[in-house]
Design a protein around this motif. Structure first.
Motif, mmCIF file in Angstrom:
data_model
loop_
_atom_site.group_PDB
_atom_site.id
_atom_site.type_symbol
_atom_site.label_atom_id
_atom_site.label_comp_id
_atom_site.label_asym_id
_atom_site.label_seq_id
_atom_site.Cartn_x
_atom_site.Cartn_y
_atom_site.Cartn_z
ATOM 1 N N VAL A 58 20.559 0.102 31.216
ATOM 2 C CA VAL A 58 21.163 -0.723 30.160
ATOM 3 C C VAL A 58 21.329 0.098 28.879
ATOM 4 C CG1 VAL A 58 20.717 -2.651 28.581
ATOM 5 C CG2 VAL A 58 20.438 -2.971 31.038
ATOM 6 N N VAL A 59 20.291 0.815 28.496
ATOM 7 C CA VAL A 59 20.357 1.636 27.283
ATOM 8 C C VAL A 59 21.453 2.685 27.419
ATOM 9 C CG1 VAL A 59 19.126 3.328 25.861
ATOM 10 C CG2 VAL A 59 17.942 1.275 26.689
ATOM 11 N N PHE A 60 21.474 3.397 28.548
ATOM 12 C CA PHE A 60 22.486 4.425 28.783
ATOM 13 C C PHE A 60 23.895 3.826 28.738
ATOM 14 C CE2 PHE A 60 25.176 6.602 31.986
ATOM 15 C CZ PHE A 60 25.311 7.826 31.352
ATOM 16 N N SER A 61 24.060 2.651 29.319
ATOM 17 C CA SER A 61 25.374 2.010 29.395
ATOM 18 C C SER A 61 25.907 1.653 28.010
ATOM 19 C CB SER A 61 25.293 0.748 30.258
ATOM 20 O OG SER A 61 24.866 1.057 31.566
ATOM 21 N N PHE A 62 25.048 1.092 27.174
ATOM 22 C CA PHE A 62 25.512 0.703 25.848
ATOM 23 C C PHE A 62 25.785 1.919 24.963
ATOM 24 C CE2 PHE A 62 24.059 -3.697 26.699
ATOM 25 C CZ PHE A 62 25.214 -4.349 26.283
ATOM 26 N N VAL A 63 25.112 3.024 25.243
ATOM 27 C CA VAL A 63 25.453 4.265 24.543
ATOM 28 C C VAL A 63 26.876 4.673 24.906
ATOM 29 C CG1 VAL A 63 24.951 6.733 24.364
ATOM 30 C CG2 VAL A 63 23.078 5.068 24.296
ATOM 31 N N LEU A 64 27.235 4.545 26.188
ATOM 32 C CA LEU A 64 28.602 4.849 26.613
ATOM 33 C C LEU A 64 29.604 3.898 25.956
ATOM 34 C CD1 LEU A 64 28.236 5.590 30.455
ATOM 35 C CD2 LEU A 64 28.582 7.227 28.598
ATOM 36 N N VAL A 65 29.259 2.609 25.902
ATOM 37 C CA VAL A 65 30.144 1.629 25.266
ATOM 38 C C VAL A 65 30.356 1.977 23.798
ATOM 39 C CG1 VAL A 65 30.326 -0.785 24.521
ATOM 40 C CG2 VAL A 65 29.611 -0.242 26.864
ATOM 41 N N LEU A 66 29.280 2.371 23.122
ATOM 42 C CA LEU A 66 29.386 2.778 21.712
ATOM 43 C C LEU A 66 30.316 3.970 21.550
ATOM 44 C CD1 LEU A 66 25.681 2.480 20.480
ATOM 45 C CD2 LEU A 66 27.632 1.217 19.572
ATOM 46 N N PHE A 67 30.123 4.990 22.372
ATOM 47 C CA PHE A 67 30.958 6.184 22.264
ATOM 48 C C PHE A 67 32.416 5.862 22.615
ATOM 49 C CE2 PHE A 67 27.060 8.629 22.072
ATOM 50 C CZ PHE A 67 27.427 9.749 21.334
ATOM 51 N N GLY A 68 32.609 5.092 23.695
ATOM 52 C CA GLY A 68 33.971 4.760 24.096
ATOM 53 C C GLY A 68 34.709 3.961 23.048
ATOM 54 N N GLY A 69 34.028 2.975 22.466
ATOM 55 C CA GLY A 69 34.670 2.142 21.462
ATOM 56 C C GLY A 69 34.872 2.837 20.139
ATOM 57 N N ASN A 70 33.867 3.591 19.704
ATOM 58 C CA ASN A 70 33.947 4.209 18.385
ATOM 59 C C ASN A 70 34.817 5.459 18.357
ATOM 60 O OD1 ASN A 70 31.857 2.842 16.328
ATOM 61 N ND2 ASN A 70 31.007 2.719 18.394
ATOM 62 N N PHE A 71 35.009 6.086 19.530
ATOM 63 C CA PHE A 71 35.845 7.285 19.586
ATOM 64 C C PHE A 71 37.146 7.049 20.337
ATOM 65 C CE2 PHE A 71 31.558 8.899 18.845
ATOM 66 C CZ PHE A 71 31.775 9.747 17.769
#
Length: 394
Positions: free
Chosen positions: A62-75
Motif C-alpha cells: 500500500v505504501v509503495f503504491s501510493f508513492v507511485l500514485v504521488l509520482f505519477g500524478g505530480n509529475f
C-alpha cells in the motif's frame, strides 16, 4: 476507504489529463484487474505465510503504491499512476483474502452471514468518507479546471501514515490458527469448485462488483459532467450511496440468523433491478431536493433528478449481495473455502471492467442515463442466480 477512492479519483485524473469518460475509468480498471491476477496467488501466500505476514506485506505494498500514485500524478505520468493503482489493487486483494475466511470461520457457522455483514458495515464507513473528503477537496480548488492529483497529496500522505501504523500493530497481534489448507492438494481443491452453484456464483460476483462500483463511479461523473452539480455536493450524494450500504449491512447482520441468505438475495436483487429500471426510464425533468454538503461543508438542499435518488437507493440493496452470494456459492466446500475465497477475489476485477464498459457507452451515446442498462443486466443475472440456487436446493 482505499477502494472508494477510485470514484472521486476518476474525476481528478479526467480533469488533470483531459480524459474521456472511458479513459477516466482506466485507473479503476488497473486497480480491479489486479484481483484477477493475484486472487489465487494471494490465497497461496496466506496459506504459506499466515495472516500476520500477509497483512504486513499488504501494508508495505500500500505504501509503495501510493508513492507511485504521488509520482505519477505530480509529475504528469499516467503510466506511473496506473502502475500505482495496479499494485494498490494487489495489496487490497491480499487483505481481503485474509479477512473473508477469518470472519466466516471465527465462530458459529450459522452466524457467518452476520459477521460478514458487520465487517462489510465497517468497510462501508470508509467508502462513505472517501467521496466526501475528496469531494470537499475538489470543491475548494480555486480553479476546478486545473484540478490534479497534487490537490489530494495531504490525503495520500495520511493514508501512507495509517498503513505504517497498521503494519506495526499487526506485529503486536497474535492471529489464530484456523487450520487452513497448505496448498499441497491444490488440484483436488480446484476439482471441488467445479460445480454449477460455485461457477455461476463467481460470475454473479463479477457482475455484482462491477455494478456496485459502476453505480457510484458513473453516477458521480453523471452529476459532475452532465448535471453540473457542485463537486462537494456530488461527493456527499455518492457518500449517501455508501451510507445506505452501511445501513443495509447492519440490517443484514441483524436479520442474518432469521432470514436465509437465499431469501435475502432474491429480495434485494429484485428491488435493486426495479430501482435501476426506474432510473433508466424516469425523465430527468422529474426532480426532488436532497440534503448534501457544499464546498464549505454546510448542509444544503440540492435539486437532483429522481433517477439519481433511485440509483443511490440501490446501495441499500447492494449491501448484502456479496455476503449472500459468497455463502451460497461456497456451502459445503470445507477446506477448499480458502481457495474459493481467492477465486472470488479474482472475480472482483469486474469492478474495473463494468465501469469501463459503461464509460465507453457514455462516450458513444453522449448521455449517461441510457447506459445504466449495463447495471440492469448485471442485476438480472444475480436474480437469476438466486432463483437457480433455490431450484437446485429443492
Amino acid at each position: 476507504f482505499i477502494t472508494g477512492l477510485n470514484d472521486p479519483f476518476s474525476k481528478v485524473i479526467q480533469t488533470q489529463f483531459s480524459l474521456s469518460t472511458f479513459q477516466s475509468q482506466l485507473g479503476g480498471l488497473f486497480f480491479f484487474i489486479a484481483y484477477f491476477f493475484v486472487g489465487i496467488p494471494s490465497s497461496l501466500f496466506v496459506d504459506r505465510f499466515g495472516y500476520k505476514r500477509s497483512i504486513q506485506t499488504a501494508m508495505s505494498v500500500v505504501v509503495f503504491s501510493f508513492v507511485l500514485v504521488l509520482f505519477g500524478g505530480n509529475f504528469g505520468s499516467l503510466v506511473v499512476y496506473f502502475s500505482g493503482m495496479f499494485t494498490l489493487g494487489c495489496a487490497v486483494t491480499l487483505l481481503q483474502v485474509v479477512v473473508n475466511p477469518v470472519i466466516v470461520a471465527a465462530g458459529d457457522p450459522s452466524g457467518g452471514n452476520t459477521r460478514m455483514n458487520l465487517g462489510g458495515a465497517a468497510s462501508s464507513i470508509g467508502a462513505t468518507l472517501s467521496p466526501l473528503i475528496v469531494g470537499f477537496i475538489m470543491g475548494n480548488v480555486a480553479d476546478f479546471s486545473s484540478l490534479s492529483v497534487s490537490d489530494v497529496n495531504p490525503l495520500i500522505f495520511c493514508i501512507i501514515g495509517i498503513a505504517i501504523v497498521v503494519f506495526i500493530a499487526a506485529s503486536l497481534i497474535t492471529f489464530p490458527d484456523l487450520n487452513i489448507s497448505g496448498g499441497e492438494n491444490m488440484l483436488s481443491e480446484f476439482r471441488s469448485l467445479v460445480n454449477p452453484k460455485f461457477l455461476l456464483g463467481i460470475v454473479a460476483i463479477f457482475l455484482y462488483v462491477g455494478m456496485e462500483v459502476s453505480t457510484a463511479n458513473i453516477t458521480n461523473l453523471f452529476m459532475l459532467n452532465e448535471l453540473h452539480v457542485d463537486p462537494a455536493s456530488a461527493g456527499a450524494v455518492v457518500g449517501t450511496y455508501w451510507i445506505f450500504m452501511l445501513v443495509g449491512r447492519l440490517v443484514g447482520a441483524a436479520v442474518g440468523t432469521v432470514i436465509r441468505s437465499l431469501t435475502q438475495l432474491i429480495i434485494v436483487a429484485s428491488v435493486a433491478l426495479l430501482l435501476y429500471l426506474g432510473a433508466i426510464f424516469t425523465p430527468l425533468s422529474y426532480t426532488l431536493s436532497l440534503p448534501a454538503l457544499d464546498s464549505d461543508f454546510n448542509i444544503v438542499m440540492t435539486t437532483l433528478p429522481v433517477s439519481i435518488a433511485m440509483l443511490i437507493a440501490v446501495g441499500f440493496c447492494n449491501s448484502v449481495m456479496w455476503t449472500c452470494v459468497f455463502i451460497l456459492a461456497t456451502q459445503g466446500l470445507g477446506r477448499s473455502t480458502n481457495l474459493a475465497a481467492g477465486v472470488f477475489m479474482m472475480m472482483v476485477f469486474g469492478g474495473g471492467v463494468i465501469p469501463a464498459l459503461q464509460g465507453r457507452l457514455v462516450d458513444v451515446f453522449g448521455s449517461f442515463q441510457p447506459t445504466y442498462v449495463v447495471g440492469a443486466f448485471c442485476l438480472a443475472f444475480i436474480l437469476g442466480y438466486a432463483l437457480f440456487v433455490r431450484k437446485s436446493d429443492k
